[in-house]
Write a protein that holds these residues in place. Sequence first.
Motif, PDB file in Angstrom:
ATOM      1  N   LEU A  96      -1.035   4.850   6.947  1.00  0.00           N
ATOM      2  CA  LEU A  96       0.163   4.020   7.017  1.00  0.00           C
ATOM      3  C   LEU A  96       1.401   4.791   6.579  1.00  0.00           C
ATOM      4  N   LYS A  97       2.518   4.444   7.201  1.00  0.00           N
ATOM      5  CA  LYS A  97       3.806   5.071   6.931  1.00  0.00           C
ATOM      6  C   LYS A  97       4.795   4.007   6.501  1.00  0.00           C
ATOM      7  N   PRO A  98       5.828   4.390   5.769  1.00  0.00           N
ATOM      8  CA  PRO A  98       6.837   3.395   5.374  1.00  0.00           C
ATOM      9  C   PRO A  98       7.437   2.652   6.570  1.00  0.00           C
ATOM     10  N   GLU A  99       7.553   3.309   7.695  1.00  0.00           N
ATOM     11  CA  GLU A  99       8.112   2.650   8.876  1.00  0.00           C
ATOM     12  C   GLU A  99       7.168   1.615   9.481  1.00  0.00           C
ATOM     13  N   ASP A 100       5.950   1.503   8.971  1.00  0.00           N
ATOM     14  CA  ASP A 100       5.048   0.438   9.406  1.00  0.00           C
ATOM     15  C   ASP A 100       5.312  -0.868   8.654  1.00  0.00           C
ATOM     16  N   THR A 101       6.191  -0.827   7.676  1.00  0.00           N
ATOM     17  CA  THR A 101       6.521  -2.026   6.912  1.00  0.00           C
ATOM     18  C   THR A 101       7.116  -3.094   7.817  1.00  0.00           C
ATOM     19  N   VAL A 142       0.848  -1.186   0.000  1.00  0.00           N
ATOM     20  CA  VAL A 142       0.000   0.000   0.000  1.00  0.00           C
ATOM     21  C   VAL A 142       0.886   1.239   0.000  1.00  0.00           C
ATOM     22  N   GLN A 143       0.388   2.313  -0.563  1.00  0.00           N
ATOM     23  CA  GLN A 143       1.139   3.567  -0.560  1.00  0.00           C
ATOM     24  C   GLN A 143       1.004   4.254   0.800  1.00  0.00           C
ATOM     25  N   ALA A 144       1.974   5.056   1.109  1.00  0.00           N
ATOM     26  CA  ALA A 144       1.924   5.831   2.346  1.00  0.00           C
ATOM     27  C   ALA A 144       0.633   6.641   2.394  1.00  0.00           C
ATOM     28  N   GLY A 145       0.007   6.649   3.561  1.00  0.00           N
ATOM     29  CA  GLY A 145      -1.267   7.323   3.722  1.00  0.00           C
ATOM     30  C   GLY A 145      -2.464   6.418   3.521  1.00  0.00           C
ATOM     31  N   GLY A 146      -2.222   5.242   3.004  1.00  0.00           N
ATOM     32  CA  GLY A 146      -3.300   4.300   2.751  1.00  0.00           C
ATOM     33  C   GLY A 146      -3.682   3.490   3.975  1.00  0.00           C
ATOM     34  N   SER A 147      -4.589   2.548   3.755  1.00  0.00           N
ATOM     35  CA  SER A 147      -5.129   1.741   4.845  1.00  0.00           C
ATOM     36  C   SER A 147      -5.118   0.265   4.481  1.00  0.00           C
ATOM     37  N   LEU A 148      -5.027  -0.547   5.504  1.00  0.00           N
ATOM     38  CA  LEU A 148      -5.179  -1.991   5.380  1.00  0.00           C
ATOM     39  C   LEU A 148      -5.918  -2.492   6.618  1.00  0.00           C
ATOM     40  N   ARG A 149      -6.628  -3.596   6.450  1.00  0.00           N
ATOM     41  CA  ARG A 149      -7.273  -4.249   7.589  1.00  0.00           C
ATOM     42  C   ARG A 149      -6.786  -5.682   7.664  1.00  0.00           C
ATOM     43  N   LEU A 150      -6.100  -5.989   8.733  1.00  0.00           N
ATOM     44  CA  LEU A 150      -5.625  -7.339   8.965  1.00  0.00           C
ATOM     45  C   LEU A 150      -6.669  -8.129   9.751  1.00  0.00           C
ATOM     46  N   ASN A 171     -14.423 -15.883  16.424  1.00  0.00           N
ATOM     47  CA  ASN A 171     -13.074 -16.262  16.855  1.00  0.00           C
ATOM     48  C   ASN A 171     -12.019 -15.533  16.022  1.00  0.00           C
ATOM     49  N   THR A 172     -12.254 -14.261  15.793  1.00  0.00           N
ATOM     50  CA  THR A 172     -11.407 -13.472  14.898  1.00  0.00           C
ATOM     51  C   THR A 172     -11.053 -12.140  15.548  1.00  0.00           C
ATOM     52  N   VAL A 173      -9.819 -11.713  15.325  1.00  0.00           N
ATOM     53  CA  VAL A 173      -9.362 -10.403  15.787  1.00  0.00           C
ATOM     54  C   VAL A 173      -8.893  -9.615  14.567  1.00  0.00           C
ATOM     55  N   TYR A 174      -9.057  -8.310  14.626  1.00  0.00           N
ATOM     56  CA  TYR A 174      -8.757  -7.448  13.492  1.00  0.00           C
ATOM     57  C   TYR A 174      -7.779  -6.351  13.896  1.00  0.00           C
ATOM     58  N   LEU A 175      -7.092  -5.836  12.902  1.00  0.00           N
ATOM     59  CA  LEU A 175      -6.259  -4.653  13.102  1.00  0.00           C
ATOM     60  C   LEU A 175      -6.492  -3.724  11.919  1.00  0.00           C
ATOM     61  N   GLN A 176      -7.218  -2.651  12.161  1.00  0.00           N
ATOM     62  CA  GLN A 176      -7.438  -1.634  11.137  1.00  0.00           C
ATOM     63  C   GLN A 176      -6.281  -0.653  11.190  1.00  0.00           C
ATOM     64  N   MET A 177      -5.604  -0.507  10.063  1.00  0.00           N
ATOM     65  CA  MET A 177      -4.417   0.348  10.003  1.00  0.00           C
ATOM     66  C   MET A 177      -4.674   1.477   9.016  1.00  0.00           C
ATOM     67  N   ASN A 178      -4.697   2.685   9.515  1.00  0.00           N
ATOM     68  CA  ASN A 178      -4.916   3.874   8.689  1.00  0.00           C
ATOM     69  C   ASN A 178      -3.672   4.755   8.689  1.00  0.00           C
ATOM     70  N   GLY A 222      -3.705   6.285  17.557  1.00  0.00           N
ATOM     71  CA  GLY A 222      -4.447   7.227  16.728  1.00  0.00           C
ATOM     72  C   GLY A 222      -4.550   6.822  15.275  1.00  0.00           C
ATOM     73  N   ARG A 223      -3.780   5.810  14.871  1.00  0.00           N
ATOM     74  CA  ARG A 223      -3.813   5.352  13.477  1.00  0.00           C
ATOM     75  C   ARG A 223      -4.341   3.925  13.345  1.00  0.00           C
ATOM     76  N   PHE A 224      -4.041   3.093  14.319  1.00  0.00           N
ATOM     77  CA  PHE A 224      -4.445   1.683  14.284  1.00  0.00           C
ATOM     78  C   PHE A 224      -5.549   1.442  15.293  1.00  0.00           C
ATOM     79  N   THR A 225      -6.436   0.503  14.952  1.00  0.00           N
ATOM     80  CA  THR A 225      -7.515   0.114  15.865  1.00  0.00           C
ATOM     81  C   THR A 225      -7.621  -1.400  15.893  1.00  0.00           C
ATOM     82  N   ILE A 226      -7.546  -1.962  17.084  1.00  0.00           N
ATOM     83  CA  ILE A 226      -7.706  -3.401  17.249  1.00  0.00           C
ATOM     84  C   ILE A 226      -9.136  -3.676  17.699  1.00  0.00           C
ATOM     85  N   SER A 227      -9.698  -4.761  17.186  1.00  0.00           N
ATOM     86  CA  SER A 227     -11.047  -5.157  17.574  1.00  0.00           C
ATOM     87  C   SER A 227     -11.145  -6.669  17.484  1.00  0.00           C
TER      88      SER A 227
END
Length: 128
Positions: free
Chosen positions: A86-91, A12-20, A77-84, A66-71
């Motif tokens: 995003l920065k290159p250092e999150d790689t 993903v490009q910097a500034g983008g989002s992913l949901r794990l 039986n599932t856990v999520y990580l919403q990542m908004n 302030g950028r990531f949210t765990i739920s």
Amino acid sequence: QVQLVESGGGLVQAGGSLRLSCAASGRTFSLNAMGWFRQAPGREREFVATIGWSGGSTTYADPVKGRFTISRDNALNTVYLQMNSLKPEDTAVYYCAASALTGSYYYTPHAAKDYAHWGQGTQVTVSS
């Protein structure tokens, strides 16, 4: 056989989002704290976020606050990580884990040693 399987990683490009997502099988983890950790090349595995068994208690590492949210969804039986934002250092490779102990509402361990079950990880790459 207990399994934790992560999915949702990618490029993903910097500034983008992913949901794990992290799906558990083999047993329920509804009474365990669940955590996300990450490991970048050449660095040690580090804590990202954790959530208590009920979902009402969460804590985050300072770099992701302030950028990531765990739920979690205990019915699935599932856990999520919403990542908004995003920065290159999150790689890194992101791992989910289930705590070794079941605890109180506020039990949200940060140390990897407090987690007994680990997934194989999913790669997250953030381009600049």
